[in-house]
Design an enzyme around this catalytic site. Structure first.
Site, PDB file in Angstrom:
ATOM      1  N   ARG A  46       0.874  -1.177   0.000  1.00 19.71           N
ATOM      2  CA  ARG A  46       0.000   0.000   0.000  1.00 19.71           C
ATOM      3  C   ARG A  46       0.908   1.221   0.000  1.00 19.71           C
ATOM      4  O   ARG A  46       2.128   1.126   0.143  1.00 19.71           O
ATOM      5  CB  ARG A  46      -1.020  -0.002   1.159  1.00 19.71           C
ATOM      6  CG  ARG A  46      -0.660  -0.633   2.459  1.00 19.71           C
ATOM      7  CD  ARG A  46       0.386   0.074   3.249  1.00 19.71           C
ATOM      8  NE  ARG A  46       0.125   1.489   3.377  1.00 19.71           N
ATOM      9  CZ  ARG A  46       1.043   2.395   3.648  1.00 19.71           C
ATOM     10  NH1 ARG A  46       2.317   2.034   3.813  1.00 19.71           N
ATOM     11  NH2 ARG A  46       0.748   3.672   3.736  1.00 19.71           N
ATOM     12  N   GLY A  47       0.241   2.407  -0.157  1.00 20.72           N
ATOM     13  CA  GLY A  47       1.005   3.634  -0.366  1.00 20.72           C
ATOM     14  C   GLY A  47       1.073   3.877  -1.868  1.00 20.72           C
ATOM     15  O   GLY A  47       1.391   2.961  -2.648  1.00 20.72           O
ATOM     16  N   ALA A  48       0.755   5.118  -2.280  1.00 21.09           N
ATOM     17  CA  ALA A  48       0.567   5.398  -3.711  1.00 21.09           C
ATOM     18  C   ALA A  48       1.768   4.999  -4.578  1.00 21.09           C
ATOM     19  O   ALA A  48       1.609   4.267  -5.564  1.00 21.09           O
ATOM     20  CB  ALA A  48       0.205   6.877  -3.889  1.00 21.09           C
ATOM     21  N   ARG A  88      -7.352  -0.489  -6.906  1.00 23.92           N
ATOM     22  CA  ARG A  88      -7.680   0.599  -5.968  1.00 23.92           C
ATOM     23  C   ARG A  88      -7.876   1.879  -6.791  1.00 23.92           C
ATOM     24  O   ARG A  88      -7.073   2.164  -7.674  1.00 23.92           O
ATOM     25  CB  ARG A  88      -6.586   0.788  -4.913  1.00 23.92           C
ATOM     26  CG  ARG A  88      -6.482  -0.374  -3.928  1.00 23.92           C
ATOM     27  CD  ARG A  88      -5.581  -0.042  -2.749  1.00 23.92           C
ATOM     28  NE  ARG A  88      -6.237   0.806  -1.763  1.00 23.92           N
ATOM     29  CZ  ARG A  88      -5.602   1.341  -0.711  1.00 23.92           C
ATOM     30  NH1 ARG A  88      -4.305   1.127  -0.528  1.00 23.92           N
ATOM     31  NH2 ARG A  88      -6.246   2.089   0.155  1.00 23.92           N
ATOM     32  N   GLN A 194      -2.069   2.485   9.917  1.00 27.59           N
ATOM     33  CA  GLN A 194      -0.772   2.562   9.231  1.00 27.59           C
ATOM     34  C   GLN A 194       0.239   3.371  10.043  1.00 27.59           C
ATOM     35  O   GLN A 194       1.445   3.144   9.950  1.00 27.59           O
ATOM     36  CB  GLN A 194      -0.928   3.209   7.849  1.00 27.59           C
ATOM     37  CG  GLN A 194      -1.670   2.365   6.837  1.00 27.59           C
ATOM     38  CD  GLN A 194      -3.136   2.710   6.782  1.00 27.59           C
ATOM     39  OE1 GLN A 194      -3.739   3.083   7.788  1.00 27.59           O
ATOM     40  NE2 GLN A 194      -3.743   2.575   5.619  1.00 27.59           N
ATOM     41  N   ASP A 235      -2.327  10.881  -2.353  1.00 27.25           N
ATOM     42  CA  ASP A 235      -2.655   9.830  -3.322  1.00 27.25           C
ATOM     43  C   ASP A 235      -3.039  10.391  -4.681  1.00 27.25           C
ATOM     44  O   ASP A 235      -2.955   9.702  -5.693  1.00 27.25           O
ATOM     45  CB  ASP A 235      -3.769   8.944  -2.775  1.00 27.25           C
ATOM     46  CG  ASP A 235      -3.217   8.049  -1.688  1.00 27.25           C
ATOM     47  OD1 ASP A 235      -3.039   8.527  -0.554  1.00 27.25           O
ATOM     48  OD2 ASP A 235      -2.894   6.884  -1.978  1.00 27.25           O
ATOM     49  N   ASN A 245      -5.788  12.389   0.306  1.00 30.99           N
ATOM     50  CA  ASN A 245      -4.852  11.580   1.101  1.00 30.99           C
ATOM     51  C   ASN A 245      -5.656  10.779   2.123  1.00 30.99           C
ATOM     52  O   ASN A 245      -6.885  10.894   2.208  1.00 30.99           O
ATOM     53  CB  ASN A 245      -3.814  12.478   1.784  1.00 30.99           C
ATOM     54  CG  ASN A 245      -2.691  11.664   2.413  1.00 30.99           C
ATOM     55  OD1 ASN A 245      -2.128  10.777   1.760  1.00 30.99           O
ATOM     56  ND2 ASN A 245      -2.369  11.919   3.667  1.00 30.99           N
ATOM     57  N   LYS A 246      -4.969   9.981   2.895  1.00 28.32           N
ATOM     58  CA  LYS A 246      -5.593   9.084   3.867  1.00 28.32           C
ATOM     59  C   LYS A 246      -6.657   9.789   4.698  1.00 28.32           C
ATOM     60  O   LYS A 246      -6.465  10.921   5.142  1.00 28.32           O
ATOM     61  CB  LYS A 246      -4.478   8.524   4.766  1.00 28.32           C
ATOM     62  CG  LYS A 246      -4.908   7.589   5.873  1.00 28.32           C
ATOM     63  CD  LYS A 246      -5.803   6.455   5.414  1.00 28.32           C
ATOM     64  CE  LYS A 246      -5.220   5.659   4.271  1.00 28.32           C
ATOM     65  NZ  LYS A 246      -6.253   4.828   3.597  1.00 28.32           N
TER      66      LYS A 246
HETATM   67  O1  MRU Z   1      -4.533   3.247   2.128  1.00 24.47           O
HETATM   68  P1  MRU Z   1      -3.055   3.462   2.032  1.00 24.47           P
HETATM   69  O2  MRU Z   1      -2.288   2.951   3.204  1.00 24.47           O
HETATM   70  O3  MRU Z   1      -2.498   2.984   0.707  1.00 24.47           O
HETATM   71  O4  MRU Z   1      -2.917   5.053   2.030  1.00 24.47           O
HETATM   72  C1  MRU Z   1      -1.642   5.629   1.940  1.00 24.47           C
HETATM   73  C2  MRU Z   1      -1.658   7.095   2.041  1.00 24.47           C
HETATM   74  O5  MRU Z   1      -2.699   7.727   2.175  1.00 24.47           O
HETATM   75  C3  MRU Z   1      -0.360   7.810   1.887  1.00 24.47           C
HETATM   76  O6  MRU Z   1      -0.356   9.013   2.600  1.00 24.47           O
HETATM   77  C4  MRU Z   1      -0.133   8.119   0.394  1.00 24.47           C
HETATM   78  O7  MRU Z   1      -0.267   6.966  -0.378  1.00 24.47           O
HETATM   79  C5  MRU Z   1       1.202   8.709   0.150  1.00 24.47           C
HETATM   80  S1  MRU Z   1       2.460   7.562   0.579  1.00 24.47           S
HETATM   81  C6  MRU Z   1       3.900   7.985  -0.010  1.00 24.47           C
END
Ligand code: MRU
Length: 347
Positions: A46-48, A88, A194, A235, A245-246
């Site tokens: 996970r993470g963009a 996603r 996270q 994201d 973002n999250k």
């Molecule tokens: O749902 P996730 O854990 O994939 O969400 C991640 C985030 O929201 C991060 O802040 C975003 O992807 C940037 S990570 C470099």
């Protein structure tokens, strides 16, 4: 070690299973694009930026899976691209990486083996570039951090969320390596935690002092004057500077703004989506309510049996709450609708 890593000897993709951390560090080897799509959906990775790189290698696996001629490989790649992109919806890095690899495949002449080699080389380039991009952003972003700062950080944006190094957490790590004394308040980041699980685990490795806080404590610390800066990832960023973002980022930005605390998203070029004018048009993933309802306290479910829940995974922070956006091409300040196209070279 990279969180997304191609194994050239066995033609397979290694991912760190992020669902198990911090209790267990386990890597999993993937052999098909379907497995990669499932790993993205279930948040093994996970993470963009990390899901973008994983999807790019997913196409390399698809090219390997395809039998027969160049046309058969291209057809399998198209099919894999559809499946991977659907895994996603919010992080634009996923579609960005898939489209980049696909267009290289389409532009490659020769037979099936030439295509396979070109697809793998492009996926590897995306992964390597991600690490270099993060280091560049970290250098820019670290200039915003002063010795003695306390920083709130949301979700996980470190080495685990990227191929290596990280975005917002990479900035914090760089400032720490430069000798600045920093304290991080780590939003636990409900419901997948996270922050408490992954960011705290990374900060342990880097030796950066931190405290985990509940997401709803951020406003308390901001209002007490105990926080100098907020750093987050993104994201997808719209052309006007609105940032998806999250979930919880928007409330954090509101509280930072109300208390005059600078709020900085750290965003690689691959996370901007200039086809989208306003944040309200960014697709927002809504995940299984069970992620909210299955939480237990002392071994018992917190919610009554039969309870329902809503579980948006992201929110949108309007650009008016953002002090500046740190990118791999420098720090972008308002007005964002003027400076984003200028810095990204589309003006
Ligand atoms: O749902 P996730 O854990 O994939 O969400 C991640 C985030 O929201 C991060 O802040 C975003 O992807 C940037 S990570 C470099």
């Amino acid at each position: 070690m990279r969180s997304v890593e191609w194994d050239a000897q066995h033609n397979q993709l290694w991912l760190i299973d992020q669902r198990l951390l911090p209790a267990e560090f386990r890597r999993v080897a993937l052999h098909t694009y379907e497995e990669v799509a499932e790993a993205i959906r279930t948040m093994v990775v996970r993470g963009a930026p990390a899901i973008g790189a994983a999807a790019a290698f997913g196409l390399a696996l698809a090219a390997q899976q395809a039998r027969g001629s160049r046309a058969a490989v291209l057809e399998t790649l198209q099919q894999a691209a559809r499946v991977l992109k659907a895994a996603r919806p919010t992080a634009v890095n996923l579609a960005w990486a898939v489209d980049r690899v696909l267009s290289v495949a389409q532009a490659t002449s020769g037979g099936a083996d030439d295509l396979r080699a070109a697809v793998l080389a492009e996926a590897q380039r995306i992964a390597d570039e991600d690490v270099a991009t993060n280091r560049r952003m970290a250098e820019y972003g670290a200039t915003l951090i002063a010795d003695g700062d306390t920083i709130i950080h949301h979700c996980n944006t470190g080495a685990l969320a990227t191929v290596d190094w990280g975005t917002a957490l990479g900035v914090i790590r760089m400032a720490h390596e430069q000798g600045k004394r920093i304290h991080v308040l780590v939003d636990e980041t409900r419901p997948r935690l996270q922050g408490a699980r992954l960011t705290a685990w990374e900060l342990e490795q880097y030796g950066i002092p931190y405290d985990i806080i509940t997401d709803n404590a951020a406003g308390f610390f901001l209002s007490r004057g105990e926080v100098q800066k907020v750093f987050v990832g993104a994201d997808r960023v719209a052309a006007n500077g609105d940032v998806a973002n999250k979930i919880g980022t928007y409330m954090l930005a509101l509280a930072a703004h109300d208390n005059g605390v600078p709020f900085y998203p750290v965003v690689p070029t691959s996370t901007f989506d200039l086809r989208i004018a306003h944040g309200r048009d960014i697709p927002i993933e809504e995940r299984d309510p069970d992620e909210v309802l299955a939480i237990q306290l002392r071994g018992r479910p917190v919610a009554p049996a039969g309870a329902s829940a809503r579980n948006p995974a992201f929110d949108v922070t309007p650009h008016r709450l953002i002090t500046a956006i740190v990118t791999d091409r420098g720090i972008i300040r308002p007005p964002f609708d003027v400076h984003i196209p200028r810095v990204l070279g589309t003006a």
